[in-house]
Design an enzyme around this catalytic site. Sequence first.
Site, short mmCIF file in Angstrom:
data_model
loop_
_atom_site.label_atom_id
_atom_site.label_comp_id
_atom_site.label_asym_id
_atom_site.label_seq_id
_atom_site.Cartn_x
_atom_site.Cartn_y
_atom_site.Cartn_z
N LYS A 72 0.82 -1.21 0.00
CA LYS A 72 0.00 0.00 0.00
C LYS A 72 0.85 1.27 0.00
O LYS A 72 0.36 2.35 -0.29
CB LYS A 72 -0.98 -0.01 1.18
CG LYS A 72 -2.06 -1.06 1.02
CD LYS A 72 -3.14 -0.96 2.08
CE LYS A 72 -4.31 -1.88 1.78
NZ LYS A 72 -4.01 -3.30 2.10
C1 LIG Z 1 -4.66 -4.40 1.48
C2 LIG Z 1 -3.95 -5.69 1.50
C3 LIG Z 1 -4.29 -6.75 0.64
C4 LIG Z 1 -5.47 -6.69 -0.28
O1 LIG Z 1 -5.25 -5.85 -1.40
P1 LIG Z 1 -6.48 -5.39 -2.29
O2 LIG Z 1 -5.92 -4.36 -3.21
O3 LIG Z 1 -7.51 -4.82 -1.34
O4 LIG Z 1 -7.00 -6.59 -3.02
C5 LIG Z 1 -3.51 -7.90 0.67
N1 LIG Z 1 -2.49 -8.03 1.52
C6 LIG Z 1 -2.13 -7.04 2.37
C7 LIG Z 1 -0.99 -7.26 3.30
C8 LIG Z 1 -2.85 -5.84 2.39
O5 LIG Z 1 -2.48 -4.87 3.25
#
Ligand SMILES: *Cc1c(COP(=O)(O)O)cnc(C)c1O
Length: 435
Positions: free
Chosen positions: A107
């Site tokens: 993210k």
């Molecule tokens: C947010 C997140 C996901 C999911 O990603 P999406 O884009 O919502 O499908 C998977 N793994 C981790 C560690 C995350 O923080």
Amino acid sequence: MILYSTNNKELRVPFKEGVFNSLPADKGLYMPVNIPVLDPEFIADLHKYSLPEIAFRVSKAILNGAIPETDLKAIIDDAINFDAPVVELSEQINVLELFHGPSLAFKDFGARFMSRVMSYFLKEGEQQLDVLVATSGDTGGAVALGFLGVPNVRVTILFPKGKVSPIQELQLTTNGQNIRAIEIDGTFDDCQALVKRAFNDPELKEKFRLTSANSINISRLIPQTFYYFYAYAQIQRKGFKEVVFSVPSGNFGNIGAGLLAWKMGLPVRQFIAATNINDTVPAFLRTGVYQAKPSVQTWSNAMDVGDPSNWVRIMDLFKGETADLKKLLTAYTFTDEETLNAIEKVYREQHYIMCPHTAIAWLASKQWLKDHPVESAELVFLSTAHPCKFPDIFSKEIAGNIEVPLQVQELEGRERLAITLGRDFEGFKNYLLDS
Ligand SMILES: *Cc1c(COP(=O)(O)O)cnc(C)c1O
């Protein structure tokens, strides 16, 4: 760059408006009117470029002048300042490590790019932007560290007391500067309800320029395409041309960005959506019926989503043609037990420690290879977070072997700066008004 709403193609806004509003008034999601196809020569030569160089070329093409080149280059160099290496784990199976940014999760790509784009669009003398976020862990850390020190922006993060991991809590509460952390004596849903009410409160809307920096913001989607191109570049360097991506999926933003990269000309043989037992999308691909469900709690809790918000974007990319989508997208779903077994197996056999989300993507790539025994393709599964963020799920032995990265060790001695509030809206509102 012009955007439309997935609910109404005629509702068009410039990129800047999509960045500050996140959601169109009709509650669709913003999508680009034009998705450029990149020069095939550039794709064939990807192996020659660095991650920031690729990020610049890709964003320049899709933003199409919304940010002048020199400014865009500065934004990219500042935001995408950490690596995303592809590591070979076993024959045909590689892991794309997306956890080398400040919050140790993928993210960071979205949050760092979004924060700098927002700051760029805030002209001098404009009112300060107030970002409000509710987090169950990962999003808050990425947003806090993404906006840390960004001028003219203040971030207020709400997190549920005692319900985020110790490292996540350090990332949320030790920043100071323009980042405020509020611990809510309640659940994540309480935090989210408080933020939602704040956005609809006339007095707060009057006094502050509020924004959500939401995960469905278009400026978080775009930078997530960069690492698909860069992963492909690294596969090219190994001498291969065909790649299959396996993506741990919750809200389907990450895999949505991969499909956008494919639309822009990245040659991907197959995408695999890897989910935990929150299997709305795998069930849809199997039955043709999209049935949102209440989310179920699992060990891979960042993927506990029963109605993935980015799914409409993916359907929009394929103009609702499920048959075309099914040619490119496979989905598998795994239980907590399978996840824990996978972590154990890969630790024993490859001496590699995966976070629970990543383990599900590993399982899905193994399953796909079993179902499609091809020799020409390299599989790349995405590692979305560093295992040290989820210490509770590992055996003592594995936990003891996780190397805690420097950026976390540095947080440990720092002062904790969170305040605690209850779940009532009045208390939260008064806190905001007084600040
Ligand atoms: C947010 C997140 C996901 C999911 O990603 P999406 O884009 O919502 O499908 C998977 N793994 C981790 C560690 C995350 O923080």
